[in-house]
Design an enzyme around this catalytic site. Structure first.
Site, PDB file in Angstrom:
ATOM      1  N   ARG A 256       0.786  -1.555  -0.124  1.00 17.94           N
ATOM      2  CA  ARG A 256      -0.406  -0.165   0.159  1.00 17.94           C
ATOM      3  C   ARG A 256       0.352   1.442  -0.282  1.00 17.94           C
ATOM      4  NH1 ARG A 256      -5.015  -1.676   4.333  1.00 17.94           N
ATOM      5  NH2 ARG A 256      -5.540  -3.913   2.951  1.00 17.94           N
ATOM      6  N   GLU A 343      -4.700  -2.273  14.978  1.00 17.47           N
ATOM      7  CA  GLU A 343      -5.971  -2.860  14.470  1.00 17.47           C
ATOM      8  C   GLU A 343      -5.642  -3.907  13.698  1.00 17.47           C
ATOM      9  OE1 GLU A 343      -8.072  -0.495  11.304  1.00 17.47           O
ATOM     10  OE2 GLU A 343      -7.767  -2.158   9.741  1.00 17.47           O
ATOM     11  N   ARG A 385       1.363  -6.500  12.684  1.00 16.87           N
ATOM     12  CA  ARG A 385       0.838  -5.889  13.559  1.00 16.87           C
ATOM     13  C   ARG A 385       0.919  -7.489  15.098  1.00 16.87           C
ATOM     14  NH1 ARG A 385      -3.393  -1.320  11.357  1.00 16.87           N
ATOM     15  NH2 ARG A 385      -1.876  -0.883   9.952  1.00 16.87           N
TER      16      ARG A 385
END
Length: 418
Positions: A256, A343, A385
RNA sequence: GGGGAGGUGGCUGAGUGGUCGAAAGCGCCCGCCUGCUAAGUGGGUAGGGGGUUUACGCUCCCUCGAGGGUUCGAAUCCCUCCCUUCCCGCCA
């Protein structure tokens, strides 16, 4: 993509939904083009019908006197059709910019502050010392390397080394095993490069092209998520409704550009141009999709539970939901070093919004007319994460990391990273 | 990268200028027949869009990989592109 018919019949409802989502929706332009297109199309088709009838007659009689009239009708219908086509094309392009509606259960809100915490799981551990961040621990233990990654690729890239790389791979295998063996997903491996059609199918294009990386010399994009290849996998197909839902799980790297994220999460292994993810995708029917979103979310939560990571589930409000989603939950893992939730998964239902773009249909039962499928996806989980959360939650006072039980078989029995 | 073959409905597969949205088979649906099963037998069965209708429906247009072209008329002829496949080359 929303059905034109819906926009025609309930333009105000579509406008209102877009407004609550904080999105622009070119509804009035759509309606004007739609009216134009249909008027021209009717004219074109009437002329064409006349031409077809006369041509059929001519085929039998070969009456040469008819030729000029046939020729004229042909030219006229072609010209009208071209005009109609031109409007229709513009119309179709605009339709790609109309955001999805949202489900009635979605909380209305103005910002991320209005998201609703649905449930929390796990105890935040009492360390008895100041917990350190994953990037602090990672660099000290020499299992994360940001500087060298930046040297060869630039900022927002990271490298894993030794036990760090193995830890991520162990997590990948653990997740894939749970989802394939226990949750009924089929493991996939697709191209990591996709064409523009696929990107349009999942609504990454035309609006969000600046979020992804594209090859310079051809029409290929680096997948921003495995959602793109998986959701488009059956694009253009007519599936047997009795064989739904289809459940796919896939490990993939994701790229991204993070345009517009300048200054956010610049430290650590959090927001990178490249990260890894195990993605869950379901293709299902109208009747079951809400329920399938719930079970997909539960499937993703199961990973956090088994890893013993405290987390919470948020129902995203209208403002925080995004262009294409119909309903969305976020899973956030607690990171004691960062002192914040990260998240690790975003589970979304799209209804038939993506399926219309991808022309993904199913036949509910033999003989029944085809319907657009419903699509669902969510991370199960984002690796990067999750690695952070494991490191921060399982750190010890001496800076070592205890390996969570379920991962040990994947690490040759390793109990501690030191 | 070079050369050959090919892309037709849910699937297999015929069709080389009009009567073809398209034979046949499979699958599926409805019926008949048959102790059950299997078989047999009659019929039906592509998708999209416009108009009209409360609705059933009626009607028109488009679609044979995609896009252009030739022609009064294209699944069929020509061009470009995409994809599949085979042979050669290269290669993990």
């Amino acid at each position: 993509m929303l059905p034109l018919e819906l926009i025609r019949k309930e333009p105000d409802r579509v406008k209102r939904a877009a407004e609550l989502k904080g999105e622009e929706a070119p509804i009035d332009e759509v309606l004007a083009l739609d009216a134009d297109w249909r008027r021209l199309l009717t004219e074109a088709e009437e002329t064409k019908a006349e031409q077809n009838a006369l041509s059929k007659h001519f085929a039998q009689t070969k009456e040469q006197a008819l030729v000029p009239k046939l020729k004229e009708l042909g030219e006229r219908s072609k010209a009208r059709m071209a005009e109609a086509e031109e409007r229709k094309q513009k119309l179709d392009e605009l339709l790609l910019f109309v955001p999805n509606l949202f489900h009635e259960s979605v909380p209305v809100g103005k910002s991320e502050a209005d998201n609703v915490v649905l449930r929390e799981w796990g105890e935040k551990r009492d360390f008895g010392f100041e917990p350190r961040t994953h990037y602090d621990l990672g660099e000290t233990l020499d299992i994360m390397d940001f500087e060298r990654a930046a040297r060869i690729a630039g900022s927002r890239f990271a490298g894993l080394k030794g036990a760090g790389a193995r830890l991520e791979r162990a997590l990948v295998q653990f997740m894939l095993d749970v989802h394939t063996r226990e949750h009924g997903y089929t493991e996939m491996q697709t191209p990591f490069l996709v064409n523009s059609d696929a990107m349009v199918g999942t609504a990454n294009l035309p609006k969000f092209g600046d979020q992804a990386f594209r090859l310079a010399d051809r029409d290929l994009w680096l997948v921003p998520t495995a959602e793109v290849p998986l959701t488009n996998w059956h694009g253009g197909e007519l599936l047997d409704g009795r064989r739904l839902p289809i459940r796919y799980v896939m490990y993939s790297p994701c790229w991204r550009s993070e345009a517009g994220a300048a200054g956010k999460d610049t430290r650590g292994f959090i927001r990178l141009h490249q990260f890894s993810k195990v993605e869950l995708v379901k293709i299902t029917d109208e009747g079951s999709s809400l329920q399938e979103l719930e079970s997909l979310t539960t499937n993703a939560e199961e990973i956090l539970r088994r890893l013993g990571l405290p987390y919470r589930v948020l129902a995203m409000c209208t403002a925080d939901m995004g262009f294409a989603q119909y309903k969305k939950y976020d899973l956030e893992a607690w990171c004691p070093g960062l002192q914040r939730y990260l998240e690790v998964s975003s589970c979304s239902l799209f209804n038939d919004f993506q399926a219309r773009r991808a022309n993904l249909r199913y036949r509910p039962e033999p003989g029944a007319p085809p319907r657009f499928a419903h699509t669902i996806n969510g991370s199960g989980l984002a690796l990067t994460r999750t690695v952070d959360a494991v490191i921060e939650n399982y750190q010890e006072a001496d800076g070592s990391i205890t390996v969570p039980e379920p991962l040990r078989p994947y690490l040759g029995g390793l109990e501690r990273i030191a």
